[in-house]
Scaffold this motif. Structure first.
Motif, PDB file in Angstrom:
ATOM      1  N   LYS A   1       0.798  -1.218   0.000  1.00  0.00           N
ATOM      2  CA  LYS A   1       0.000   0.000   0.000  1.00  0.00           C
ATOM      3  C   LYS A   1       0.834   1.273   0.000  1.00  0.00           C
ATOM      4  O   LYS A   1       0.292   2.364  -0.082  1.00  0.00           O
ATOM      5  N   GLY A   2       2.162   1.143   0.101  1.00  0.00           N
ATOM      6  CA  GLY A   2       2.995   2.338   0.178  1.00  0.00           C
ATOM      7  C   GLY A   2       2.981   2.894   1.591  1.00  0.00           C
ATOM      8  O   GLY A   2       3.104   2.148   2.551  1.00  0.00           O
ATOM      9  N   LYS A   3       2.817   4.203   1.719  1.00  0.00           N
ATOM     10  CA  LYS A   3       2.807   4.821   3.045  1.00  0.00           C
ATOM     11  C   LYS A   3       1.488   4.541   3.772  1.00  0.00           C
ATOM     12  O   LYS A   3       0.446   4.326   3.160  1.00  0.00           O
ATOM     13  N   GLY A   4       1.588   4.553   5.089  1.00  0.00           N
ATOM     14  CA  GLY A   4       0.404   4.362   5.912  1.00  0.00           C
ATOM     15  C   GLY A   4       0.519   5.156   7.187  1.00  0.00           C
ATOM     16  O   GLY A   4       1.572   5.715   7.514  1.00  0.00           O
ATOM     17  N   LEU A   5      -0.572   5.247   7.930  1.00  0.00           N
ATOM     18  CA  LEU A   5      -0.613   5.959   9.205  1.00  0.00           C
ATOM     19  C   LEU A   5      -0.592   4.913  10.316  1.00  0.00           C
ATOM     20  O   LEU A   5      -1.437   4.011  10.345  1.00  0.00           O
ATOM     21  N   PHE A   6       0.378   5.026  11.235  1.00  0.00           N
ATOM     22  CA  PHE A   6       0.561   4.023  12.285  1.00  0.00           C
ATOM     23  C   PHE A   6       0.495   4.666  13.662  1.00  0.00           C
ATOM     24  O   PHE A   6       0.957   5.794  13.865  1.00  0.00           O
ATOM     25  N   ALA A   7      -0.079   3.926  14.603  1.00  0.00           N
ATOM     26  CA  ALA A   7      -0.184   4.397  15.975  1.00  0.00           C
ATOM     27  C   ALA A   7       1.155   4.242  16.689  1.00  0.00           C
ATOM     28  O   ALA A   7       1.849   3.244  16.522  1.00  0.00           O
ATOM     29  N   THR A   8       1.528   5.236  17.484  1.00  0.00           N
ATOM     30  CA  THR A   8       2.718   5.142  18.334  1.00  0.00           C
ATOM     31  C   THR A   8       2.335   5.088  19.810  1.00  0.00           C
ATOM     32  O   THR A   8       3.196   5.051  20.679  1.00  0.00           O
ATOM     33  N   LYS A   9       1.028   5.106  20.071  1.00  0.00           N
ATOM     34  CA  LYS A   9       0.528   4.920  21.431  1.00  0.00           C
ATOM     35  C   LYS A   9      -0.824   4.222  21.342  1.00  0.00           C
ATOM     36  O   LYS A   9      -1.388   4.067  20.243  1.00  0.00           O
ATOM     37  N   LYS A  10      -1.347   3.807  22.476  1.00  0.00           N
ATOM     38  CA  LYS A  10      -2.640   3.123  22.488  1.00  0.00           C
ATOM     39  C   LYS A  10      -3.779   4.133  22.353  1.00  0.00           C
ATOM     40  O   LYS A  10      -3.763   5.189  22.968  1.00  0.00           O
ATOM     41  N   PHE A  11      -4.765   3.778  21.513  1.00  0.00           N
ATOM     42  CA  PHE A  11      -6.004   4.552  21.408  1.00  0.00           C
ATOM     43  C   PHE A  11      -7.163   3.629  21.772  1.00  0.00           C
ATOM     44  O   PHE A  11      -7.256   2.514  21.257  1.00  0.00           O
ATOM     45  N   ASP A  12      -8.024   4.081  22.668  1.00  0.00           N
ATOM     46  CA  ASP A  12      -9.233   3.327  23.000  1.00  0.00           C
ATOM     47  C   ASP A  12     -10.349   3.699  22.022  1.00  0.00           C
ATOM     48  O   ASP A  12     -10.289   4.743  21.353  1.00  0.00           O
ATOM     49  N   GLN A  13     -11.352   2.843  21.950  1.00  0.00           N
ATOM     50  CA  GLN A  13     -12.504   3.144  21.110  1.00  0.00           C
ATOM     51  C   GLN A  13     -13.104   4.488  21.522  1.00  0.00           C
ATOM     52  O   GLN A  13     -13.325   4.753  22.696  1.00  0.00           O
ATOM     53  N   GLY A  14     -13.332   5.346  20.528  1.00  0.00           N
ATOM     54  CA  GLY A  14     -13.882   6.669  20.790  1.00  0.00           C
ATOM     55  C   GLY A  14     -12.837   7.759  20.940  1.00  0.00           C
ATOM     56  O   GLY A  14     -13.185   8.949  20.932  1.00  0.00           O
ATOM     57  N   ASP A  15     -11.556   7.385  21.081  1.00  0.00           N
ATOM     58  CA  ASP A  15     -10.494   8.400  21.196  1.00  0.00           C
ATOM     59  C   ASP A  15     -10.319   9.160  19.886  1.00  0.00           C
ATOM     60  O   ASP A  15     -10.451   8.584  18.789  1.00  0.00           O
ATOM     61  N   ILE A  16      -9.988  10.437  20.016  1.00  0.00           N
ATOM     62  CA  ILE A  16      -9.668  11.251  18.844  1.00  0.00           C
ATOM     63  C   ILE A  16      -8.189  11.065  18.518  1.00  0.00           C
ATOM     64  O   ILE A  16      -7.324  11.370  19.346  1.00  0.00           O
ATOM     65  N   ILE A  17      -7.891  10.571  17.333  1.00  0.00           N
ATOM     66  CA  ILE A  17      -6.510  10.315  16.918  1.00  0.00           C
ATOM     67  C   ILE A  17      -5.858  11.606  16.436  1.00  0.00           C
ATOM     68  O   ILE A  17      -4.725  11.929  16.806  1.00  0.00           O
ATOM     69  N   LEU A  18      -6.586  12.374  15.620  1.00  0.00           N
ATOM     70  CA  LEU A  18      -6.045  13.645  15.121  1.00  0.00           C
ATOM     71  C   LEU A  18      -7.181  14.524  14.649  1.00  0.00           C
ATOM     72  O   LEU A  18      -8.290  14.063  14.364  1.00  0.00           O
ATOM     73  N   GLU A  19      -6.884  15.818  14.578  1.00  0.00           N
ATOM     74  CA  GLU A  19      -7.732  16.789  13.906  1.00  0.00           C
ATOM     75  C   GLU A  19      -6.849  17.576  12.953  1.00  0.00           C
ATOM     76  O   GLU A  19      -5.692  17.871  13.273  1.00  0.00           O
ATOM     77  N   GLU A  20      -7.402  17.928  11.793  1.00  0.00           N
ATOM     78  CA  GLU A  20      -6.560  18.540  10.768  1.00  0.00           C
ATOM     79  C   GLU A  20      -7.398  19.382   9.819  1.00  0.00           C
ATOM     80  O   GLU A  20      -8.489  18.975   9.403  1.00  0.00           O
ATOM     81  N   ASP A  21      -6.884  20.561   9.471  1.00  0.00           N
ATOM     82  CA  ASP A  21      -7.457  21.351   8.387  1.00  0.00           C
ATOM     83  C   ASP A  21      -6.799  20.912   7.079  1.00  0.00           C
ATOM     84  O   ASP A  21      -5.635  20.511   7.072  1.00  0.00           O
ATOM     85  N   PRO A  22      -7.519  20.992   5.970  1.00  0.00           N
ATOM     86  CA  PRO A  22      -6.923  20.570   4.693  1.00  0.00           C
ATOM     87  C   PRO A  22      -5.913  21.587   4.163  1.00  0.00           C
ATOM     88  O   PRO A  22      -5.956  22.765   4.524  1.00  0.00           O
ATOM     89  N   LEU A  23      -5.017  21.107   3.320  1.00  0.00           N
ATOM     90  CA  LEU A  23      -4.166  22.037   2.574  1.00  0.00           C
ATOM     91  C   LEU A  23      -5.052  22.937   1.729  1.00  0.00           C
ATOM     92  O   LEU A  23      -4.855  24.152   1.659  1.00  0.00           O
ATOM     93  N   ILE A  24      -6.009  22.314   1.044  1.00  0.00           N
ATOM     94  CA  ILE A  24      -6.950  23.014   0.177  1.00  0.00           C
ATOM     95  C   ILE A  24      -8.276  22.262   0.223  1.00  0.00           C
ATOM     96  O   ILE A  24      -8.294  21.033   0.283  1.00  0.00           O
TER      97      ILE A  24
END
Length: 385
Positions: free
Chosen positions: A13-36
């Motif tokens: 798949k090429g690049k991917g997004l990987f966790a570096t800590k534990k996230f529980d169900q319902g946790d917010i992993i990230l918030e982000e505004d778009p480039l465009i």
């Protein structure tokens, strides 16, 4: 980055997004505004009023449901449970496009709007001509917009470091020339795929500066079209949906709740009778981090828009451990429930890859068709051939 990293996946798949800590169900992993980001062309043409930058709707829930249902006398209970802040609406001094706030207006002007600000009433302006050509090639339901591509080019042109801006865009380009051409063919449809040259020429009339040139060659333009078709994250905002979500959180008696549920059901019935399923302000955005989330038919995260604008939230739908890949679904919930054969076909057609997620691997020995719905799809395909 806190709790996640982008790195090469162990799969194809090429690049991917990987966790570096534990996230529980319902946790917010990230918030982000778009480039465009950009509202869809037909969506805007059908008077879905939204901020030209962040896509926040520019009408109250009550105004929204009255317009969608064509019933001007509808009154929403608890209408103050959603803040609309319509008094902050402002417009571009030159072209009069609308923004939800002065902050959005300034951000847009500094990022891309200065390059593509134009008189929207001028039928002969290159952007007007490009938009009309696009709308005739890409009917609703829309999946992307040529203006997202135009804003990307303007973003590069206006950047203090255009080379760096171009490289940030090119990180999304990782397919072969033939794969890009196939994706564009799929995006535009059989009838219009041969007109990509026309789109390229019309786009070059809009943004043609030095740093845009590599994206205006036949191969570069095809690559950029494929990029917005596959990496563009769909965005949907709705004052009505925000009101429904907010009012359902209110404390009330069982009888009040029952009456409210019946009222909401009736609202959606009115809206569906008048506007069908086109309820939302819809558009597409290019997200630098969230776009690294690969697909899984058994996703552990989902993308949400909790603020009623283009700011995205990635939320864990099940526990995620350090080292786990964070995956979303490119398919809707209905498609996810169908057979492996059906899911694979849709992913191959729209995204040009074979899925080997945990769910698909476990179902690899199942028959190609496992439901009447799947087989009827195949019959339809055979009939078209």
């Amino acid at each position: 980055m806190d709790g996640f990293e982008v790195r090469t996946s162990n799969s194809k798949k090429g690049k991917g997004l990987f966790a570096t800590k534990k996230f529980d169900q319902g946790d917010i992993i990230l918030e982000e505004d778009p480039l465009i980001s950009c509202q869809f062309a037909w969506n805007a043409a059908y008077r879905y009023l939204a901020c030209d930058h962040c896509m926040k709707p520019l009408e109250t829930p009550e105004q929204n449901v009255r317009r969608l249902s064509c019933k001007p006398d509808i009154v929403l209970p608890h209408s103050n449970c959603v803040e609309s802040n319509l008094e902050c609406i402002t417009s571009c001094d030159q072209c009069a496009v609308l923004y939800c706030s002065e902050a959005c207006k300034q951000k847009a002007f500094a990022t891309y709007h200065q390059t593509i600000c134009y008189d929207t009433s001028n039928a002969q302006h290159p952007i007007t001509i490009l938009l009309e050509a696009w709308k005739q090639m890409h009917y609703p339901p829309e999946t992307t917009s040529i203006m997202l591509l135009v804003r990307i080019l303007a973003f590069i042109q206006q950047s203090p470091d255009p080379v760096d801006a171009a490289s940030r865009i090119k990180q999304f380009c990782h397919r072969t020339v033939n794969e890009d051409a196939e994706l564009v063919h799929k995006l535009l449809g059989e009838q219009f795929a041969s007109q990509i040259g026309t789109l390229r020429d019309l786009t070059a009339n809009v943004v043609s500066g030095e740093h845009a040139q590599e994206f205006l060659t036949p191969e570069g333009f095809c690559s950029l079209m494929a990029l917005i078709g596959t990496n563009g994250q769909g965005i949907g905002t709705s004052p009505l949906a925000m009101w429904v979500n907010a009012v359902l959180e209110l404390t009330m008696s069982d009888d009040e709740r029952q009456q409210l549920d019946l009222f909401i059901d009736k609202l959606y019935q009115y809206v569906e009778e008048e506007s069908g399923t086109f309820l939302n302000t819809e558009g597409s955005g290019l997200y630098q981090v969230q776009s690294a989330s690969n697909h899984s038919c058994a996703p552990n995260a989902e993308s949400l828009f909790p603020y009623g604008n283009h700011r995205i939230q990635l939320k864990a739908t099940k526990p995620i451990m350090p080292g786990d890949e964070i995956c979303i679904s490119y398919l809707d919930e209905c498609s996810l429930q169908r057979s492996r054969h059906s899911r694979q076909k849709e992913l191959a057609q729209n995204y040009l890859f074979v899925c080997w997620c945990e769910k698909c691997s476990a179902q690899a020995t199942e028959p190609d068709c496992t439901s009447e719905e799947d087989m009827s799809d195949d019959d339809d395909v055979d009939a078209d051939d």
